[in-house]
Design a protein around this motif. Structure first.
Motif, short mmCIF file in Angstrom:
data_model
loop_
_atom_site.label_atom_id
_atom_site.label_comp_id
_atom_site.label_asym_id
_atom_site.label_seq_id
_atom_site.Cartn_x
_atom_site.Cartn_y
_atom_site.Cartn_z
N VAL A 130 1.00 -1.28 0.10
CA VAL A 130 -0.03 -0.06 0.22
C VAL A 130 0.85 1.18 -0.01
O VAL A 130 2.20 1.31 0.32
N TRP A 131 0.09 2.36 -0.52
CA TRP A 131 1.07 3.74 -0.34
C TRP A 131 1.28 4.07 1.18
O TRP A 131 0.41 3.96 2.02
N ASP A 132 2.70 4.21 1.47
CA ASP A 132 2.88 4.26 2.94
C ASP A 132 2.12 4.96 3.75
O ASP A 132 2.33 6.42 3.62
N THR A 133 1.64 4.38 4.86
CA THR A 133 0.94 5.21 5.89
C THR A 133 1.79 5.19 7.34
O THR A 133 1.28 5.66 8.25
N VAL A 134 2.85 4.40 7.21
CA VAL A 134 3.65 4.12 8.40
C VAL A 134 4.61 5.55 8.56
O VAL A 134 4.72 6.03 9.65
N ASN A 163 7.27 10.29 5.54
CA ASN A 163 8.09 11.02 4.85
C ASN A 163 8.33 10.15 3.42
O ASN A 163 9.29 10.66 2.55
N TYR A 164 7.57 9.05 3.13
CA TYR A 164 7.83 8.38 2.01
C TYR A 164 6.30 7.98 1.28
O TYR A 164 6.34 6.72 0.94
N HIS A 165 5.57 8.87 1.35
CA HIS A 165 4.27 8.72 0.70
C HIS A 165 4.36 8.29 -0.72
O HIS A 165 3.69 7.58 -1.16
N GLU A 166 5.53 8.30 -1.38
CA GLU A 166 5.70 8.14 -2.87
C GLU A 166 6.19 6.78 -3.16
O GLU A 166 6.24 6.25 -4.18
N ARG A 167 6.45 6.01 -1.89
CA ARG A 167 6.77 4.76 -2.34
C ARG A 167 5.76 3.62 -1.50
O ARG A 167 5.42 3.85 -0.37
N PRO A 215 -18.51 -10.15 -5.44
CA PRO A 215 -17.45 -9.60 -5.80
C PRO A 215 -17.19 -8.12 -4.92
O PRO A 215 -18.48 -7.50 -5.02
N LYS A 216 -16.31 -8.12 -4.07
CA LYS A 216 -15.98 -6.99 -3.15
C LYS A 216 -14.89 -6.13 -3.63
O LYS A 216 -14.90 -4.67 -3.17
N VAL A 217 -13.86 -6.47 -4.33
CA VAL A 217 -12.74 -5.75 -4.61
C VAL A 217 -12.09 -6.27 -5.79
O VAL A 217 -12.16 -7.37 -6.42
N PHE A 218 -11.78 -5.15 -6.70
CA PHE A 218 -11.47 -5.32 -8.28
C PHE A 218 -10.05 -5.01 -8.46
O PHE A 218 -9.34 -4.18 -7.74
N ALA A 219 -9.32 -5.56 -9.38
CA ALA A 219 -7.87 -5.36 -9.55
C ALA A 219 -7.79 -5.37 -11.09
O ALA A 219 -8.53 -6.10 -11.74
N GLY A 220 -6.77 -4.67 -11.65
CA GLY A 220 -6.31 -4.95 -13.01
C GLY A 220 -5.68 -6.26 -13.39
O GLY A 220 -5.31 -6.89 -12.59
N LEU A 221 -5.18 -6.22 -14.71
CA LEU A 221 -4.47 -7.60 -14.98
C LEU A 221 -3.10 -7.12 -14.78
O LEU A 221 -2.67 -6.14 -14.53
N PRO A 222 -2.09 -8.06 -14.43
CA PRO A 222 -0.86 -8.20 -14.11
C PRO A 222 0.17 -7.42 -15.02
O PRO A 222 -0.34 -7.72 -16.28
N VAL A 253 3.05 -6.65 -11.26
CA VAL A 253 2.31 -5.73 -10.41
C VAL A 253 0.97 -5.84 -10.97
O VAL A 253 0.42 -5.84 -12.00
N ILE A 254 0.13 -6.18 -9.89
CA ILE A 254 -1.52 -6.10 -10.07
C ILE A 254 -2.25 -4.63 -9.19
O ILE A 254 -1.68 -4.66 -7.95
N ASP A 255 -2.41 -3.71 -9.51
CA ASP A 255 -3.07 -2.70 -9.27
C ASP A 255 -4.47 -2.99 -8.81
O ASP A 255 -5.24 -3.43 -9.46
N PHE A 256 -4.95 -2.68 -7.45
CA PHE A 256 -6.23 -2.54 -7.14
C PHE A 256 -7.04 -1.13 -7.97
O PHE A 256 -6.39 -0.47 -8.04
N ALA A 257 -8.39 -1.68 -8.07
CA ALA A 257 -8.84 -0.63 -8.72
C ALA A 257 -8.94 0.76 -8.18
O ALA A 257 -9.17 1.95 -8.69
N ASP A 258 -9.04 0.80 -6.83
CA ASP A 258 -9.27 2.01 -5.72
C ASP A 258 -8.07 2.87 -5.81
O ASP A 258 -7.97 3.94 -5.35
N GLY A 259 -6.88 2.24 -6.33
CA GLY A 259 -5.70 3.15 -6.64
C GLY A 259 -4.75 3.18 -5.14
O GLY A 259 -3.68 3.73 -5.04
N ASN A 260 -5.57 2.39 -4.24
CA ASN A 260 -4.56 2.37 -2.83
C ASN A 260 -3.66 1.03 -2.56
O ASN A 260 -3.19 1.29 -1.49
N GLY A 261 -3.63 0.59 -3.47
CA GLY A 261 -2.64 -0.56 -3.21
C GLY A 261 -2.35 -1.56 -4.39
O GLY A 261 -2.68 -1.00 -5.46
#
Length: 270
Positions: A19-23, A26-30, A91-98, A107-115
């Motif tokens: 996921v985009w770092d919430t810990v 300083n590293y939100h972009e990673r 179906p509850k969560v959706f993702a794109g193709l690898p 990489v498989i991206d979740f459709a909501d863009g959060n992970g």
């Protein structure tokens, strides 16, 4: 993409959930590993999952609980998306193709863009599973250190061929290198230096990319056996062509005829 092809890409592999770092603010972009735990295990074990071929989702790492919306998985071919289902198979969560991400990871991206889910070619769920030996044949003029790093992460050994003015000269080098490396099981021949297609064909199929008008055999991939068969037939037929004054075919015309007459039922064109 059909479900059979997708299964070959995603099943039996360890997919790390990021996921985009919430810990660390300083590293939100990673992207950072996602943790699920409770009590003393909180934040101890990262989440990873496995797609099983029978449509289930397994979590092989030690986590506090299994997300209830990740019990099963399905592939919606019409919408070309992966669906994660709950216990009732809704179906509850959706993702794109690898796709290919940084350093050759899938990489498989979740459709909501959060992970995302990330897998390197050798991150399997089972241990002691032999890794397919892959060879990537390319002209020296197409050398690119960044491309080589990506290919290395995907499990390809790169073999540089001398520049060749003709298709036959290029195929001669590819044939000699392939004979000298009997350990190779999967072969890519790329005159452009690009990895044009992410997925591999079935064992008995030859994949030709950019096939069509003006095609110059700039990209093909397949198992060692079928690529060797193609190279041998093209090189042998070319020898006969050169000895026959009535044979006015060009190298490309000759190679296309061989594909159309002897490999058409075993070819995948992209």
């Amino acid at each position: 993409m059909d479900k059979h092809t997708l299964k070959n890409l995603i099943c039996g592999k360890l997919w790390i959930w990021k996921v985009w770092d919430t810990v660390n603010v300083n590293y939100h972009e990673r992207p950072a590993e996602f943790f699920l735990g409770s009590g003393e295990d909180q934040g101890f074990s990262f989440v990873a999952l496995e797609f099983t071929k029978d449509g289930k989702v397994d979590f092989p790492t030690k986590i506090g609980f299994v997300p209830p919306e990740f019990i099963y998985w399905n592939f919606n071919e019409e919408q070309q998306r992966i669906e994660f289902l709950n216990e009732d198979r809704n179906p509850k969560v959706f993702a794109g193709l690898p796709k290919i991400g940084v350093y050759g990871a899938r990489v498989i991206d979740f459709a909501d863009g959060n992970g995302m889910l990330v897998n390197f070619f050798d991150y399997g769920v089972e241990t002691n599973v032999p890794v397919t030996q892959r060879g990537f044949f390319v002209s020296r003029t197409q050398y690119d250190i960044e491309k080589q790093r990506v290919l290395s992460r995907m499990g390809y050994n790169t073999y540089w061929l001398d520049d060749a003015d003709t298709l036959i000269a290029f195929f001669n080098q590819a044939y000699e290198n392939l004979i000298n490396h009997p350990e190779l099981e999967e072969v890519v021949i790329s005159r452009s230096g690009e990895l044009e297609v992410e997925s591999s064909p079935q064992d008995d199929q030859l994949l030709l990319a950019n096939y069509g008008e003006g095609f110059s055999f700039d990209y093909c991939v397949g198992s060692r056996e079928i690529v060797l068969e193609l190279l041998i037939k093209i090189l042998f037929t070319n020898n006969l062509r050169q000895l026959d004054p009535d044979d006015q075919r060009s190298e490309i015309e000759m190679a296309e005829q061989i594909v159309n007459e002897q490999f058409s039922d075993r070819c995948v064109f992209k």
